[in-house]
Write an enzyme that holds these catalytic residues in place. Sequence first.
Site, PDB file in Angstrom:
ATOM      1  N   THR A  17      48.933  44.706  35.774  1.00 34.12           N
ATOM      2  CA  THR A  17      48.743  43.338  35.980  1.00 34.12           C
ATOM      3  C   THR A  17      47.638  43.029  36.742  1.00 34.12           C
ATOM      4  O   THR A  17      47.332  43.754  37.838  1.00 34.12           O
ATOM      5  CB  THR A  17      50.088  42.952  36.766  1.00 34.12           C
ATOM      6  OG1 THR A  17      49.994  43.506  38.113  1.00 34.12           O
ATOM      7  CG2 THR A  17      51.553  43.056  35.957  1.00 34.12           C
TER       8      THR A  17
ATOM      9  N   ASN B 265      45.940  41.078  39.343  1.00 35.86           N
ATOM     10  CA  ASN B 265      46.237  40.293  40.523  1.00 35.86           C
ATOM     11  C   ASN B 265      45.305  39.369  40.918  1.00 35.86           C
ATOM     12  O   ASN B 265      44.021  39.709  40.941  1.00 35.86           O
ATOM     13  CB  ASN B 265      46.689  41.324  41.701  1.00 35.86           C
ATOM     14  CG  ASN B 265      47.792  42.143  41.605  1.00 35.86           C
ATOM     15  OD1 ASN B 265      48.026  42.786  40.433  1.00 35.86           O
ATOM     16  ND2 ASN B 265      48.566  42.266  42.489  1.00 35.86           N
TER      17      ASN B 265
ATOM     18  N   GLU C 297      50.454  38.029  39.766  1.00 36.09           N
ATOM     19  CA  GLU C 297      49.910  38.849  38.555  1.00 36.09           C
ATOM     20  C   GLU C 297      50.170  38.586  37.279  1.00 36.09           C
ATOM     21  O   GLU C 297      51.130  38.123  36.667  1.00 36.09           O
ATOM     22  CB  GLU C 297      50.857  40.210  38.892  1.00 36.09           C
ATOM     23  CG  GLU C 297      51.249  40.466  40.499  1.00 36.09           C
ATOM     24  CD  GLU C 297      52.321  41.809  40.460  1.00 36.09           C
ATOM     25  OE1 GLU C 297      52.011  42.555  39.356  1.00 36.09           O
ATOM     26  OE2 GLU C 297      52.964  41.867  41.245  1.00 36.09           O
TER      27      GLU C 297
HETATM   28  P1  ADP Z   1      47.187  46.711  40.969  1.00 33.38           P
HETATM   29  O1  ADP Z   1      48.223  46.755  41.680  1.00 33.38           O
HETATM   30  O2  ADP Z   1      45.698  47.198  41.579  1.00 33.38           O
HETATM   31  O3  ADP Z   1      46.713  45.325  40.486  1.00 33.38           O
HETATM   32  P2  ADP Z   1      47.780  47.673  38.250  1.00 33.38           P
HETATM   33  O4  ADP Z   1      48.209  48.870  37.880  1.00 33.38           O
HETATM   34  O5  ADP Z   1      48.591  46.491  38.153  1.00 33.38           O
HETATM   35  O6  ADP Z   1      47.089  47.719  39.642  1.00 33.38           O
HETATM   36  O7  ADP Z   1      46.638  47.415  37.402  1.00 33.38           O
HETATM   37  C1  ADP Z   1      45.704  46.167  37.284  1.00 33.38           C
HETATM   38  C2  ADP Z   1      44.348  46.590  36.811  1.00 33.38           C
HETATM   39  O8  ADP Z   1      44.357  46.938  35.486  1.00 33.38           O
HETATM   40  C3  ADP Z   1      43.854  45.034  36.606  1.00 33.38           C
HETATM   41  O9  ADP Z   1      43.436  44.498  37.758  1.00 33.38           O
HETATM   42  C4  ADP Z   1      42.757  45.220  35.383  1.00 33.38           C
HETATM   43  O10 ADP Z   1      41.698  45.576  35.861  1.00 33.38           O
HETATM   44  C5  ADP Z   1      43.297  46.405  34.594  1.00 33.38           C
HETATM   45  N1  ADP Z   1      43.912  46.086  33.381  1.00 33.38           N
HETATM   46  C6  ADP Z   1      43.843  46.991  32.099  1.00 33.38           C
HETATM   47  N2  ADP Z   1      44.622  46.379  31.291  1.00 33.38           N
HETATM   48  C7  ADP Z   1      45.320  45.148  31.736  1.00 33.38           C
HETATM   49  C8  ADP Z   1      46.367  44.260  31.140  1.00 33.38           C
HETATM   50  N3  ADP Z   1      46.459  44.438  29.779  1.00 33.38           N
HETATM   51  N4  ADP Z   1      46.463  43.218  31.719  1.00 33.38           N
HETATM   52  C9  ADP Z   1      46.317  43.272  33.035  1.00 33.38           C
HETATM   53  N5  ADP Z   1      45.509  43.907  33.859  1.00 33.38           N
HETATM   54  C10 ADP Z   1      44.893  44.990  33.043  1.00 33.38           C
HETATM   55  N1  RBF Z   2      59.302  42.369  40.199  1.00 38.76           N
HETATM   56  C1  RBF Z   2      60.568  42.014  40.577  1.00 38.76           C
HETATM   57  O1  RBF Z   2      60.900  42.765  41.723  1.00 38.76           O
HETATM   58  N2  RBF Z   2      61.313  41.419  39.833  1.00 38.76           N
HETATM   59  C2  RBF Z   2      61.047  40.649  38.896  1.00 38.76           C
HETATM   60  O2  RBF Z   2      61.841  39.853  38.406  1.00 38.76           O
HETATM   61  C3  RBF Z   2      59.839  40.842  38.103  1.00 38.76           C
HETATM   62  N3  RBF Z   2      59.151  40.286  37.130  1.00 38.76           N
HETATM   63  C4  RBF Z   2      58.258  40.381  36.629  1.00 38.76           C
HETATM   64  C5  RBF Z   2      57.897  39.959  35.151  1.00 38.76           C
HETATM   65  C6  RBF Z   2      56.726  40.126  34.760  1.00 38.76           C
HETATM   66  C7  RBF Z   2      56.298  39.590  33.458  1.00 38.76           C
HETATM   67  C8  RBF Z   2      55.700  40.974  35.326  1.00 38.76           C
HETATM   68  C9  RBF Z   2      54.290  41.261  34.773  1.00 38.76           C
HETATM   69  C10 RBF Z   2      56.004  41.742  36.699  1.00 38.76           C
HETATM   70  C11 RBF Z   2      57.309  41.033  37.244  1.00 38.76           C
HETATM   71  N4  RBF Z   2      57.688  42.045  38.329  1.00 38.76           N
HETATM   72  C12 RBF Z   2      59.074  41.858  39.002  1.00 38.76           C
HETATM   73  C13 RBF Z   2      56.565  42.579  39.403  1.00 38.76           C
HETATM   74  C14 RBF Z   2      56.375  43.906  39.272  1.00 38.76           C
HETATM   75  O3  RBF Z   2      57.141  44.275  40.243  1.00 38.76           O
HETATM   76  C15 RBF Z   2      54.898  44.147  39.782  1.00 38.76           C
HETATM   77  O4  RBF Z   2      53.934  43.866  38.547  1.00 38.76           O
HETATM   78  C16 RBF Z   2      54.726  45.490  40.097  1.00 38.76           C
HETATM   79  O5  RBF Z   2      55.277  45.897  41.342  1.00 38.76           O
HETATM   80  C17 RBF Z   2      53.287  45.798  40.090  1.00 38.76           C
HETATM   81  O6  RBF Z   2      52.439  45.134  41.076  1.00 38.76           O
HETATM   82 MG    MG Z   3      48.562  44.491  39.405  1.00 37.43          MG
END
Ligand code: ADP
Ligand code: RBF
Ligand code: MG
Length: 186
Positions: free
Chosen positions: A39, A41, A123
């Site tokens: 995701t 952020n 996110e």
């Molecule tokens: P963080 O907790 O640092 O956000 P994530 O594991 O959620 O780490 O990874 C997020 C990062 O991955 C984003 O900031 C982006 O640079 C990269 N990324 C690669 N593919 C995607 C995607 N399909 N959607 C969102 N982020 C992506």
């Molecule tokens: N985290 C939760 O604790 N509860 C949720 O209902 C929840 N829904 C999510 C729905 C989507 C579409 C996404 C992308 C993430 C969701 N998460 C939820 C967040 C998830 O915990 C988070 O992406 C991870 O902790 C990584 O930052």
């Molecule tokens: Mg993220």
Amino acid sequence: MRPEVEIPDSPSDPYPIIVNNAEVVPGFGRGSSEMGIPTANVPIDSSEQLKNLETGVYFGFVRVMSDNSNQNRQRHQVSRIDGKSSVTLTYGEGLKETDRKVFPMVMSLGWNPYFKNKQKACELHILHKFATSFYGARVNFNVLGYIRPELDYTTLEALIKDIQIDIDTAKEYLQKPGYEKWAGGV
Ligand code: ADP
Ligand code: RBF
Ligand code: MG
């Protein structure tokens, strides 16, 4: 249990919510590693409307843009929220032409009850396979509808399953004409 939420056939008040030029910042690093669902952020205060939106899961369209402003030319390492690891800011430098298009996304806004976060996060999981990560890049996105409230779960598998349903829901609605037309302006 996820509640049944009625989604209209086109965006209705307060949508669309439009956010421009939000910075992609590091989170906890759990999305990719623990869940296989990365995701991007963005700071909650990227937009006044985002700040005032109730927590939950949303959908819309997004475009990732590299940040080419001069002071950002240098790559560098920054710490994650937990201070335990760091990420490289690339400002979107390595993105391919095909990564710079408009894509559907699902957005989670809130406290991530399953992980008991102490900070509210916004996110975006983008429905596209990117060539590289893009920390420090910018995103333009719109929020077109609400899918469900954020929930707590007993297992990570249950959370992932619900996110998969969110993704399918977003895909279904974003291809309807009432939503699809909003891809244009992103
Ligand atoms: P963080 O907790 O640092 O956000 P994530 O594991 O959620 O780490 O990874 C997020 C990062 O991955 C984003 O900031 C982006 O640079 C990269 N990324 C690669 N593919 C995607 C995607 N399909 N959607 C969102 N982020 C992506
Ligand atoms: N985290 C939760 O604790 N509860 C949720 O209902 C929840 N829904 C999510 C729905 C989507 C579409 C996404 C992308 C993430 C969701 N998460 C939820 C967040 C998830 O915990 C988070 O992406 C991870 O902790 C990584 O930052
Ligand atoms: Mg993220």
